[in-house]
Design a protein around this motif. Structure first.
Motif, PDB file in Angstrom:
ATOM      1  N   LEU A 361      13.065  16.685  22.221  1.00 14.58           N
ATOM      2  CA  LEU A 361      13.933  16.123  21.189  1.00 14.58           C
ATOM      3  C   LEU A 361      13.696  16.783  19.838  1.00 14.58           C
ATOM      4  O   LEU A 361      14.622  17.270  19.181  1.00 14.58           O
ATOM      5  CB  LEU A 361      13.680  14.616  21.097  1.00 14.58           C
ATOM      6  N   VAL A 362      12.450  16.840  19.420  1.00 11.83           N
ATOM      7  CA  VAL A 362      12.122  17.358  18.087  1.00 11.83           C
ATOM      8  C   VAL A 362      12.324  18.868  18.021  1.00 11.83           C
ATOM      9  O   VAL A 362      12.906  19.389  17.066  1.00 11.83           O
ATOM     10  CB  VAL A 362      10.675  16.984  17.709  1.00 11.83           C
ATOM     11  N   LEU A 363      11.855  19.596  19.037  1.00  7.73           N
ATOM     12  CA  LEU A 363      11.956  21.047  19.002  1.00  7.73           C
ATOM     13  C   LEU A 363      13.408  21.525  19.112  1.00  7.73           C
ATOM     14  O   LEU A 363      13.756  22.587  18.579  1.00  7.73           O
ATOM     15  CB  LEU A 363      11.116  21.663  20.117  1.00  7.73           C
ATOM     16  N   ALA A 364      14.258  20.759  19.792  1.00  3.31           N
ATOM     17  CA  ALA A 364      15.670  21.130  19.866  1.00  3.31           C
ATOM     18  C   ALA A 364      16.303  21.076  18.480  1.00  3.31           C
ATOM     19  O   ALA A 364      17.050  21.983  18.088  1.00  3.31           O
ATOM     20  CB  ALA A 364      16.409  20.206  20.828  1.00  3.31           C
ATOM     21  N   TYR A 365      16.002  20.036  17.722  1.00  2.47           N
ATOM     22  CA  TYR A 365      16.537  19.940  16.361  1.00  2.47           C
ATOM     23  C   TYR A 365      15.922  21.005  15.454  1.00  2.47           C
ATOM     24  O   TYR A 365      16.598  21.593  14.607  1.00  2.47           O
ATOM     25  CB  TYR A 365      16.275  18.544  15.786  1.00  2.47           C
ATOM     26  N   ALA A 366      14.628  21.256  15.619  1.00  6.04           N
ATOM     27  CA  ALA A 366      13.975  22.279  14.805  1.00  6.04           C
ATOM     28  C   ALA A 366      14.570  23.657  15.084  1.00  6.04           C
ATOM     29  O   ALA A 366      14.765  24.460  14.172  1.00  6.04           O
ATOM     30  CB  ALA A 366      12.471  22.287  15.078  1.00  6.04           C
ATOM     31  N   GLY A 367      14.873  23.931  16.356  1.00  2.00           N
ATOM     32  CA  GLY A 367      15.483  25.208  16.690  1.00  2.00           C
ATOM     33  C   GLY A 367      16.841  25.384  16.044  1.00  2.00           C
ATOM     34  O   GLY A 367      17.180  26.472  15.565  1.00  2.00           O
ATOM     35  N   GLY A 368      17.620  24.316  16.001  1.00  2.00           N
ATOM     36  CA  GLY A 368      18.929  24.396  15.360  1.00  2.00           C
ATOM     37  C   GLY A 368      18.842  24.565  13.856  1.00  2.00           C
ATOM     38  O   GLY A 368      19.768  25.088  13.226  1.00  2.00           O
ATOM     39  N   ALA A 369      17.737  24.133  13.255  1.00  2.00           N
ATOM     40  CA  ALA A 369      17.586  24.205  11.798  1.00  2.00           C
ATOM     41  C   ALA A 369      16.790  25.421  11.340  1.00  2.00           C
ATOM     42  O   ALA A 369      16.426  25.508  10.170  1.00  2.00           O
ATOM     43  CB  ALA A 369      16.904  22.922  11.296  1.00  2.00           C
TER      44      ALA A 369
END
Length: 452
Positions: A361-369
């Motif tokens: 969950l967290v790394l997916a959002y971090a990758g997008g940002a």
């Protein structure tokens, strides 16, 4: 190789042998025997929710009113942007200013009337539309954000009308239809080959989910409907479709569906509270600013809320169906296990699942940002300013809300599934010792039936 540990009858593998520290996604098509009372309660709740969802969809269904095209998406004449296909036949760096730039012609382009400046000159064969078979020339000045074109590439051309009424062409984007179709085709084939019929049904569920977003949710938001009810109705319709399509209509799936619906409602409440507490606006994102500027009846905060809710569905679905399946499998493996033991063992699976899914969950959002974080890293801003800024804070809140809903969905779904997998039986064995004594007899009777 048999799992370590056996049940007290000495023949059946014990529950703990299957409830190790790891999660899996095995879904048997033959659930354990189910209790009629628990089944009626769960089915009744799901039917009641379905009726409420249908009523909400009717009440929130978007009107047929037309919406003016926002300025950034208009042509110079005020209409919708249309595009045609083209193929670059030659590419060079040369003097710009040809009278044929952007116009359809046959033969070779007219040379520039004077030497003004150099730019990237691309001769393009127009392959669709009224000017199919003709050519045009694109003149693109070098600079940041400008495309780098090469001979042989397929592109899309924007078609506009100039003040004199003539048709002008300009570069719109690369043509990605065939590559995207190939990638999606490979994805669909792999899913169907590996997951077989269940994978095909999951793909059908994805198409239905996309249809719900396009046909109902987006038009309803554009119509000015409140974001939370719209997102909850759309999310519920998606969950009913994808879960029952992918995993079949049975009480195992129903327990996961009830847990997911409850967790989605919880995610909606958490999202609303978190956005209010942190005063998130969403205006740090260019698309949201454009929405506020050109589509005044749509709330940017409402879009954030709807995005939080819909974005949580995938991970919630993954966790809840795994917990329900684990509870049913463990109950069928060890018929002597109590509801408490099944719940405890399934929760061990769930804790591992939570730990791994939170990273996802967290790394997916971090990758997008990543592009945003890169810009902040060169801006020499303090880490506190970066983390509390609107754009990064949105992702933090989104991850936190999703993580909380995810964590709470595990015990909730597990409890529902355990009650269905090991129902309370009126007049039957009431303790573990009695069930242990009855298990060999049940096994013997079952063997006799098979041999007969």
């Amino acid at each position: 190789m048999e799992p370590h540990g056996t049940s007290p009858d000495g023949n059946r593998p014990s529950l703990d042998a299957y409830a190790g520290h790891g999660h899996g996604h095995g879904h048997s098509d033959t659930p354990a025997p189910l209790g009629p009372v628990a089944a009626k309660v769960v089915v009744g709740l799901l039917v009641a929710i379905a009726i409420a969802v249908i009523g909400g969809a009717i009440a929130l269904w978007p009107s047929q009113q037309s919406v003016d095209i926002p300025l950034p998406f208009q042509t110079s004449g005020g209409g919708a942007v249309s595009t045609e296909a083209g193929t670059i036949t030659s590419q060079s760096i040369g003097t710009c200013g040809s009278p044929d730039a952007g116009r359809a012609f046959t033969g070779e382009p007219t040379p520039p009337v004077n030497d003004s400046y150099e730019c990237q000159r691309s001769i393009v064969d127009i392959t669709t539309g009224e000017d199919a078979g003709k050519r045009t020339v694109l003149e693109i000045a070098p600079g940041p954000g400008q495309p780098t074109l090469s001979a042989g590439e397929d592109i899309r051309l924007v078609v506009q009308t100039d003040p004199s009424g003539g048709v002008r062409y300009s570069f719109n984007d690369y043509s990605r239809g065939l590559p995207l179709a190939l990638i999606v085709g490979v994805f669909a084939v792999v899913i169907c080959v590996v997951a077989r019929w269940r994978g095909f049904r999951a793909l059908v569920g994805l198409l239905l989910a996309f249809a719900v977003l396009v046909v109902f949710m987006l038009p309803a938001l554009l119509d000015g409907a409140p974001a939370i009810p719209v997102a909850l109705v759309a999310g519920a319709v998606i969950l009913y479709a994808v879960l029952y399509l992918a995993h079949g209509v049975n009480l195992r799936t129903s327990s996961a569906l009830l847990g997911t619906l409850t967790s989605m409602a919880l995610a909606a409440v958490l999202s609303y509270v978190a956005i209010r507490m942190t005063h998130l606006t969403g205006l740090s994102e260019e698309q949201n600013t454009a929405v506020q500027t050109y589509i005044g009846n749509v709330s940017v905060t409402g879009l954030l809320l709807a995005g939080f809710i819909i974005g949580s569905l995938g991970v919630l679905n993954d966790v809840t169906i795994t917990q329900a399946s684990a509870a049913f499998e463990l109950a069928s493996v060890d018929e002597t296990a109590t509801r408490r033991e099944i719940f405890t063992a399934t929760m061990r699976v769930g804790r591992d699942h939570i730990a791994s899914t939170v990273y996802t969950l967290v790394l997916a959002y971090a990758g997008g940002a990543l592009p945003l974080l890169l810009l902040f890293s060169v801006a020499d801003r303090s880490i506190q300013d970066v983390l509390t800024g609107d754009s990064v804070a949105i992702e933090i809140v989104r991850s936190a809300v999703g993580g909380v809903a995810l964590a709470l969905s595990v015990p909730l779904t597990t409890a529902i599934a355990v009650l269905l997998a090991r129902p309370i039986t009126v007049g039957g064995p009431s303790n573990r010792a009695q069930r242990r004594a009855a298990a060999p007899a049940r096994k013997t009777r079952g063997s006799g039936r098979h041999s007969a």
